[in-house]
Design a protein around this motif. Sequence first.
Motif, short mmCIF file in Angstrom:
data_model
loop_
_atom_site.label_atom_id
_atom_site.label_comp_id
_atom_site.label_asym_id
_atom_site.label_seq_id
_atom_site.Cartn_x
_atom_site.Cartn_y
_atom_site.Cartn_z
N LYS A 131 39.09 60.47 55.10
CA LYS A 131 38.32 61.71 55.00
C LYS A 131 39.23 62.91 54.76
O LYS A 131 38.89 64.05 55.10
N LYS A 132 40.40 62.65 54.17
CA LYS A 132 41.33 63.76 53.93
C LYS A 132 41.87 63.75 52.51
O LYS A 132 42.11 62.71 51.91
N TYR A 133 42.04 64.97 52.01
CA TYR A 133 42.78 65.17 50.76
C TYR A 133 44.26 65.24 51.11
O TYR A 133 44.65 65.84 52.12
N LEU A 145 40.09 71.22 51.52
CA LEU A 145 40.76 71.86 50.39
C LEU A 145 41.19 73.30 50.67
O LEU A 145 41.87 73.91 49.84
N VAL A 146 40.83 73.84 51.82
CA VAL A 146 41.16 75.23 52.13
C VAL A 146 42.28 75.32 53.17
O VAL A 146 43.22 76.09 53.02
N GLY A 204 41.22 79.61 43.11
CA GLY A 204 41.24 78.19 43.43
C GLY A 204 39.84 77.60 43.44
O GLY A 204 38.99 77.97 42.62
N VAL A 205 39.58 76.70 44.38
CA VAL A 205 38.29 75.98 44.42
C VAL A 205 37.58 76.25 45.74
O VAL A 205 38.18 76.66 46.73
N LYS A 206 36.27 75.97 45.77
CA LYS A 206 35.47 76.18 46.98
C LYS A 206 35.80 75.13 48.02
O LYS A 206 36.19 74.00 47.71
N ARG A 207 35.59 75.52 49.27
CA ARG A 207 35.72 74.57 50.38
C ARG A 207 34.84 73.35 50.11
O ARG A 207 33.68 73.47 49.69
N ASN A 208 35.39 72.16 50.31
CA ASN A 208 34.62 70.93 50.07
C ASN A 208 35.06 69.90 51.10
O ASN A 208 36.07 69.22 50.92
N ARG A 209 34.30 69.80 52.17
CA ARG A 209 34.65 68.86 53.25
C ARG A 209 34.20 67.45 52.85
O ARG A 209 33.09 67.26 52.38
N LEU A 210 35.07 66.48 53.03
CA LEU A 210 34.75 65.10 52.69
C LEU A 210 33.81 64.52 53.73
O LEU A 210 34.02 64.67 54.94
N ARG A 211 32.75 63.84 53.26
CA ARG A 211 31.77 63.26 54.17
C ARG A 211 32.13 61.83 54.52
O ARG A 211 32.57 61.08 53.66
#
Length: 301
Positions: A21-23, A47-48, A294-301
Amino acid sequence: MSGNPVFPGWYADPEGIIFGKKYWIYPTFSAPYNQQVFMDAFSSSDLVNWTKHSRIIDTTSIKWAKRAMWAPAIIEKGGKYYLFFGANDIQSDKELGGIGVAVADNPAGPFRDHLGKPLIDRFHNGAQPIDQFVFKDKDGQYYMIYGGWRHCNIAKLKDDFTGFVPFDDGTTFKEITPKNYVEGPFMFIRNGKYYFMWSEGGWTGPNYSVAYAMADSPFGPFERVGKILQQDPKVATGAGHHSVIQVPGKDQWYIVYHRRPLTETDGNHRETCIDQLNFDEKGFIKPVQITVEGVKRNRLR
């Protein structure tokens, strides 16, 4: 928003990947070659917010590596994490160095030498043994795609990553170099098509950039389509040496790359950034807009 750069410090050649669940981002520590003797990694759930994992590998654990450790590539297999890297910047077959592989039980390391020697320590088809990317095909076969000095090879990895399996024609290293290729290869599959990407230009210059090709096989033939990542004189220069992350189960893609701030002229002053990677209705990659946001916050589910 993540903002660009996504974390502080001079870092380049970033390999972005998802574990659990992590980048994760594995970059080169961007410094003069004799100081480039270790690697850090960074992880994030959204991502933030990024966590730094210091010195996941260094030249004390890779005895044959003396300098210039760079351009990591990483994969997970069987609960182990395999980190591939270039070291020593060899200029001929007479020098010790090339592409190595290290292994750990955790994506944050510590990584230990898997072989005690380089995996590739020679020039094959004119390719300097650097800038390796490990690609898992649809059938589960792992390939190494690598090469500097304007040549790119593909080779079939053994299951335990200790060497290579020859192809049916008896060769081990097949050249797949597309037009204008310089270094930094990357490959992914989308809708059954193989996308092959690479860097063009000189890494210290403003014109460093990324181009791509598409094919029905990891062996090509790869006809260059065009550039999709390059400098924006209003934002940054030298945008190149990238990787791509797909959000699992979604047609949502990010490009992770390095670039040079407009205020910097030192070749090693590179920072790691993320922007969106988009496709048109025919599957071609749209040119990337490099941003400060950059990019929007995107939490992995």
